[in-house]
Motif scaffolding. Structure first.
Motif, PDB file in Angstrom:
ATOM      1  N   LYS A   8       0.851  -1.179   0.000  1.00 48.53           N
ATOM      2  CA  LYS A   8       0.000   0.000   0.000  1.00 48.53           C
ATOM      3  C   LYS A   8       0.887   1.229   0.000  1.00 48.53           C
ATOM      4  CE  LYS A   8      -3.624   2.308   2.649  1.00 48.53           C
ATOM      5  NZ  LYS A   8      -4.393   2.306   3.909  1.00 48.53           N
ATOM      6  N   LYS A   9       0.606   2.155  -0.906  1.00 53.52           N
ATOM      7  CA  LYS A   9       1.422   3.353  -0.974  1.00 53.52           C
ATOM      8  C   LYS A   9       1.160   4.272   0.210  1.00 53.52           C
ATOM      9  CE  LYS A   9       2.099   3.793  -5.987  1.00 53.52           C
ATOM     10  NZ  LYS A   9       1.965   4.733  -7.122  1.00 53.52           N
ATOM     11  N   ARG A  10       2.227   4.915   0.683  1.00 57.22           N
ATOM     12  CA  ARG A  10       2.088   5.937   1.705  1.00 57.22           C
ATOM     13  C   ARG A  10       1.476   7.183   1.059  1.00 57.22           C
ATOM     14  NH1 ARG A  10       3.465   2.512   5.842  1.00 57.22           N
ATOM     15  NH2 ARG A  10       5.641   1.871   5.749  1.00 57.22           N
ATOM     16  N   GLN A  11       0.683   7.896   1.842  1.00 58.98           N
ATOM     17  CA  GLN A  11       0.099   9.154   1.398  1.00 58.98           C
ATOM     18  C   GLN A  11       0.830  10.294   2.104  1.00 58.98           C
ATOM     19  OE1 GLN A  11      -2.553   8.924  -1.045  1.00 58.98           O
ATOM     20  NE2 GLN A  11      -1.656   6.853  -0.922  1.00 58.98           N
ATOM     21  N   ILE A  12       1.558  11.105   1.325  1.00 50.80           N
ATOM     22  CA  ILE A  12       2.474  12.095   1.890  1.00 50.80           C
ATOM     23  C   ILE A  12       2.142  13.479   1.356  1.00 50.80           C
ATOM     24  CG2 ILE A  12       4.892  12.691   2.265  1.00 50.80           C
ATOM     25  CD1 ILE A  12       4.190   9.868   3.250  1.00 50.80           C
ATOM     26  N   ILE A  13       2.225  14.479   2.238  1.00 50.20           N
ATOM     27  CA  ILE A  13       2.029  15.875   1.832  1.00 50.20           C
ATOM     28  C   ILE A  13       3.327  16.660   2.034  1.00 50.20           C
ATOM     29  CG2 ILE A  13       0.819  18.046   2.313  1.00 50.20           C
ATOM     30  CD1 ILE A  13      -1.581  16.456   3.210  1.00 50.20           C
ATOM     31  N   PHE A  14       3.736  17.401   1.008  1.00 53.18           N
ATOM     32  CA  PHE A  14       4.839  18.363   1.125  1.00 53.18           C
ATOM     33  C   PHE A  14       4.249  19.769   1.036  1.00 53.18           C
ATOM     34  CE2 PHE A  14       7.422  14.734   0.223  1.00 53.18           C
ATOM     35  CZ  PHE A  14       8.701  15.047   0.682  1.00 53.18           C
ATOM     36  N   VAL A  15       4.691  20.658   1.950  1.00 53.77           N
ATOM     37  CA  VAL A  15       4.178  22.031   1.961  1.00 53.77           C
ATOM     38  C   VAL A  15       5.351  23.008   1.928  1.00 53.77           C
ATOM     39  CG1 VAL A  15       2.617  23.654   3.088  1.00 53.77           C
ATOM     40  CG2 VAL A  15       2.316  21.193   3.465  1.00 53.77           C
ATOM     41  N   ASP A  16       5.332  23.900   0.924  1.00 51.19           N
ATOM     42  CA  ASP A  16       6.361  24.947   0.827  1.00 51.19           C
ATOM     43  C   ASP A  16       5.802  26.052  -0.055  1.00 51.19           C
ATOM     44  OD1 ASP A  16       8.837  26.466   0.122  1.00 51.19           O
ATOM     45  OD2 ASP A  16       9.809  24.803   1.166  1.00 51.19           O
ATOM     46  N   ASP A  17       5.978  27.295   0.360  1.00 52.20           N
ATOM     47  CA  ASP A  17       5.432  28.399  -0.424  1.00 52.20           C
ATOM     48  C   ASP A  17       6.226  28.655  -1.701  1.00 52.20           C
ATOM     49  OD1 ASP A  17       7.426  29.356   1.581  1.00 52.20           O
ATOM     50  OD2 ASP A  17       7.180  31.257   0.516  1.00 52.20           O
ATOM     51  N   ASP A  18       7.408  28.076  -1.812  1.00 49.82           N
ATOM     52  CA  ASP A  18       8.261  28.236  -2.996  1.00 49.82           C
ATOM     53  C   ASP A  18       7.949  27.117  -3.992  1.00 49.82           C
ATOM     54  OD1 ASP A  18      10.336  28.331  -4.881  1.00 49.82           O
ATOM     55  OD2 ASP A  18      11.744  29.144  -3.405  1.00 49.82           O
ATOM     56  N   TRP A  36       5.171   5.950  -2.745  1.00 47.66           N
ATOM     57  CA  TRP A  36       4.468   7.116  -2.214  1.00 47.66           C
ATOM     58  C   TRP A  36       3.530   7.731  -3.241  1.00 47.66           C
ATOM     59  CZ3 TRP A  36       8.352  10.847   0.706  1.00 47.66           C
ATOM     60  CH2 TRP A  36       8.830  10.201   1.867  1.00 47.66           C
ATOM     61  N   ASP A  37       2.352   8.144  -2.788  1.00 46.15           N
ATOM     62  CA  ASP A  37       1.521   9.112  -3.491  1.00 46.15           C
ATOM     63  C   ASP A  37       1.753  10.438  -2.791  1.00 46.15           C
ATOM     64  OD1 ASP A  37       0.327   7.437  -5.380  1.00 46.15           O
ATOM     65  OD2 ASP A  37      -1.254   6.826  -3.991  1.00 46.15           O
ATOM     66  N   VAL A  38       2.213  11.440  -3.543  1.00 42.73           N
ATOM     67  CA  VAL A  38       2.627  12.697  -2.919  1.00 42.73           C
ATOM     68  C   VAL A  38       1.749  13.851  -3.382  1.00 42.73           C
ATOM     69  CG1 VAL A  38       4.566  14.246  -2.487  1.00 42.73           C
ATOM     70  CG2 VAL A  38       4.999  11.819  -2.900  1.00 42.73           C
ATOM     71  N   PRO A  55      -7.180   9.963   4.312  1.00 44.30           N
ATOM     72  CA  PRO A  55      -6.127   9.597   5.284  1.00 44.30           C
ATOM     73  C   PRO A  55      -4.744   9.953   4.733  1.00 44.30           C
ATOM     74  CG  PRO A  55      -7.661   7.784   4.935  1.00 44.30           C
ATOM     75  CD  PRO A  55      -7.940   8.787   3.859  1.00 44.30           C
ATOM     76  N   ILE A  56      -3.917  10.527   5.587  1.00 43.82           N
ATOM     77  CA  ILE A  56      -2.554  10.908   5.228  1.00 43.82           C
ATOM     78  C   ILE A  56      -1.590  10.284   6.241  1.00 43.82           C
ATOM     79  CG2 ILE A  56      -0.922  12.848   5.060  1.00 43.82           C
ATOM     80  CD1 ILE A  56      -2.830  12.693   2.691  1.00 43.82           C
ATOM     81  N   ASP A  57      -0.467   9.774   5.742  1.00 43.93           N
ATOM     82  CA  ASP A  57       0.529   9.163   6.628  1.00 43.93           C
ATOM     83  C   ASP A  57       1.464  10.186   7.240  1.00 43.93           C
ATOM     84  OD1 ASP A  57       0.175   6.151   6.410  1.00 43.93           O
ATOM     85  OD2 ASP A  57       0.241   6.721   4.298  1.00 43.93           O
ATOM     86  N   ALA A  58       1.942  11.148   6.431  1.00 39.82           N
ATOM     87  CA  ALA A  58       2.942  12.094   6.939  1.00 39.82           C
ATOM     88  C   ALA A  58       2.821  13.425   6.214  1.00 39.82           C
ATOM     89  CB  ALA A  58       4.352  11.531   6.759  1.00 39.82           C
ATOM     90  N   ILE A  59       3.179  14.479   6.936  1.00 37.86           N
ATOM     91  CA  ILE A  59       3.237  15.811   6.339  1.00 37.86           C
ATOM     92  C   ILE A  59       4.617  16.389   6.600  1.00 37.86           C
ATOM     93  CG2 ILE A  59       2.203  16.884   8.403  1.00 37.86           C
ATOM     94  CD1 ILE A  59       0.908  18.924   6.450  1.00 37.86           C
ATOM     95  N   ILE A  60       5.244  16.919   5.548  1.00 37.26           N
ATOM     96  CA  ILE A  60       6.566  17.542   5.647  1.00 37.26           C
ATOM     97  C   ILE A  60       6.389  18.988   5.212  1.00 37.26           C
ATOM     98  CG2 ILE A  60       8.960  17.545   4.857  1.00 37.26           C
ATOM     99  CD1 ILE A  60       7.064  14.393   4.264  1.00 37.26           C
ATOM    100  N   THR A  61       6.595  19.924   6.123  1.00 34.84           N
ATOM    101  CA  THR A  61       6.331  21.324   5.819  1.00 34.84           C
ATOM    102  C   THR A  61       7.540  22.208   6.084  1.00 34.84           C
ATOM    103  OG1 THR A  61       4.892  23.219   6.309  1.00 34.84           O
ATOM    104  CG2 THR A  61       5.383  21.745   8.141  1.00 34.84           C
ATOM    105  N   ASP A  62       7.635  23.283   5.291  1.00 32.69           N
ATOM    106  CA  ASP A  62       8.637  24.308   5.569  1.00 32.69           C
ATOM    107  C   ASP A  62       8.185  25.082   6.800  1.00 32.69           C
ATOM    108  OD1 ASP A  62      10.917  25.824   5.166  1.00 32.69           O
ATOM    109  OD2 ASP A  62       9.850  27.316   3.971  1.00 32.69           O
ATOM    110  N   MET A  63       9.115  25.660   7.528  1.00 30.86           N
ATOM    111  CA  MET A  63       8.758  26.381   8.748  1.00 30.86           C
ATOM    112  C   MET A  63       8.332  27.811   8.437  1.00 30.86           C
ATOM    113  SD  MET A  63      10.677  26.601  12.416  1.00 30.86           S
ATOM    114  CE  MET A  63      12.147  27.469  11.887  1.00 30.86           C
TER     115      MET A  63
END
Length: 408
Positions: A8-18, A36-38, A55-63
């Motif tokens: 099963k693919k992980r569901q991942i979110i990346f967040v960055d304003d750039d 991964w599905d990103v 459902p989301i597994d992980a979120i990686i965000t810029d500060m």
């Protein structure tokens, strides 16, 4: 290279304003499309919309982002989606906001960061999360407000250790800013656990005696235990757990030295030994759990944990440490210190060092009232890794530590 099979693919979110940063992530992640599905977002509200939809597994965000910052976003994630793994990217872990980020995120990562590092950190954490069979417990663990955050002092030390030539002077300067930590390290270095034949009165002297890796382990463990030291539990002693953890850490290292493991493995064995029972601290936040355990004295505690929770303090502690980004070897030694057969490569390693040290503590501690804490040590398994003949020597080491002497 043959790619691993992912059910099963992980569901991942990346967040960055750039948007250019996001495009860079997108290109770099192409080799990981099998796993991964990103989803790529330029704002926090956009990420929250996705989180509310599926459902989301992980979120990686810029500060640092305009409007809703990465810190603002993670506060919302904790409140509404506590089981999601949270990682935050920062250009500098020295700035004050990075300390706030470290308390919200499961892992604080320095920018720029290789995509392989991010992928490995997320996969390691998800893999251990999946080992926790009770999904309700996963949600409880990741959502506990009192779940210890990685100590900010430890974050600063790791940054220093990543330099080409970390110095004791700089490490001492960092630690000396925390008076309570300085006092605790001096107390420890002068305790029977380290068997120093003379009084150590200053921090730099303590650092030179203990070494950088031991100090790193102590700073991490002291930081965690300090969050619980002022609490009172009728069926549980924080101080006794702390003494046990330091003992197992020291004996684990002595066993690793005796078994001719590498210096890196010796360091890992000590750190894992000190942290092996950190999951028990988290279990104190499960209402009535330790009172329930104290009522059942005829069955080993570890078996009772599996009976009531579907998992144990070993997996819970390892999961938390994986969220913090500790080395996978340390995480595995914590996760499997009660059942090394589940992860063994049938050779002596840090997992077995902690497993043996933990058993010998209960076997050899003075005034042992024959409490049924653990099942017997698996001598057949130790025969398979050609370590059974060393057990009596290691038992003698445990006796020496209890007597306030050096194990070797």
């Amino acid at each position: 290279m043959r790619k691993p099979v992912i059910n099963k693919k992980r569901q991942i979110i990346f967040v960055d304003d750039d948007v250019y940063v996001l495009k860079g992530y997108q290109r770099a992640l192409e080799p990981f499309a099998y796993a991964w599905d990103v989803y790529f977002c330029t704002t926090g509200p956009e990420a929250l919309t996705i989180l509310g939809r599926q459902p989301i597994d992980a979120i990686i965000t810029d500060m640092r982002m305009p409007g809703m910052t990465g810190i603002d976003l993670l506060e919302q994630v904790i409140q509404h989606y506590p089981s999601v793994i949270r990682m935050i990217m920062s250009g500098s872990i020295e700035e004050p906001s990075a300390y706030r980020a470290a308390s919200l995120a499961h892992q604080l990562m320095a920018k720029p960061c290789e995509i392989q590092t991010i992928f490995g950190a997320v996969e390691e954490t998800c893999h251990l999360r999946d080992k926790l069979s009770d999904k309700r417990l996963v949600k409880i663990i990741t959502g506990l407000k009192s779940l210890p955050s990685v100590p900010t002092l430890y974050v600063r030390l790791i940054k220093e250790f990543e330099r080409e030539q970390p110095t004791l002077a700089k490490v001492g300067e960092i630690i000396s800013m925390d008076i309570a930590m300085t006092a605790k390290i001096l107390q420890l270095v002068n305790s029977a656990f380290f068997s120093i034949p003379y009084k150590v009165s200053n921090l730099n002297q303590a650092l030179s005696i203990l070494g950088l890796n031991t100090i790193k382990s102590l700073v991490l463990s002291v930081g965690v235990f300090s969050e619980y030291q002022n609490r009172s539990f009728s069926a549980f002693s924080i101080e006794e757990l702390w003494q046990h953890s330091i003992f197992v850490g020291n004996l684990s290292r002595a066993i690793a030295v005796s078994a001719n493991l590498s210096r890196a493995e010796q360091d890992e064995a000590q750190m894992a030994g000190i942290l092996h029972d950190v999951g028990k601290l988290i279990q104190t936040d499960i209402p009535g759990f330790y009172r329930l355990l104290s009522m059942n004295t005829k069955i080993p505690e570890i078996q009772m944990e599996y009976h009531y929770l579907g998992t144990s303090h070993a997996e819970i502690g390892a999961y938390m440490l994986s969220l913090w980004g500790l080395p996978s070897t340390v995480i595995k030694a914590v996760a499997f210190h009660h059942k090394p057969i589940a992860e063994t490569a049938f050779k002596m390693d840090s997992i077995f060092c902690v497993y043996i040290a933990n058993h010998l503590y209960y076997d050899e501690r003075p005034n042992n009232k024959n409490a049924l804490t653990l099942p017997p040590m698996d001598m057949q398994l130790l025969e398979q890794i050609k370590a059974a003949h060393m057990v009596e020597e290691w038992r003698y080491m445990a006796q020496r530590i209890f007597a306030g002497e050096k194990p070797d």
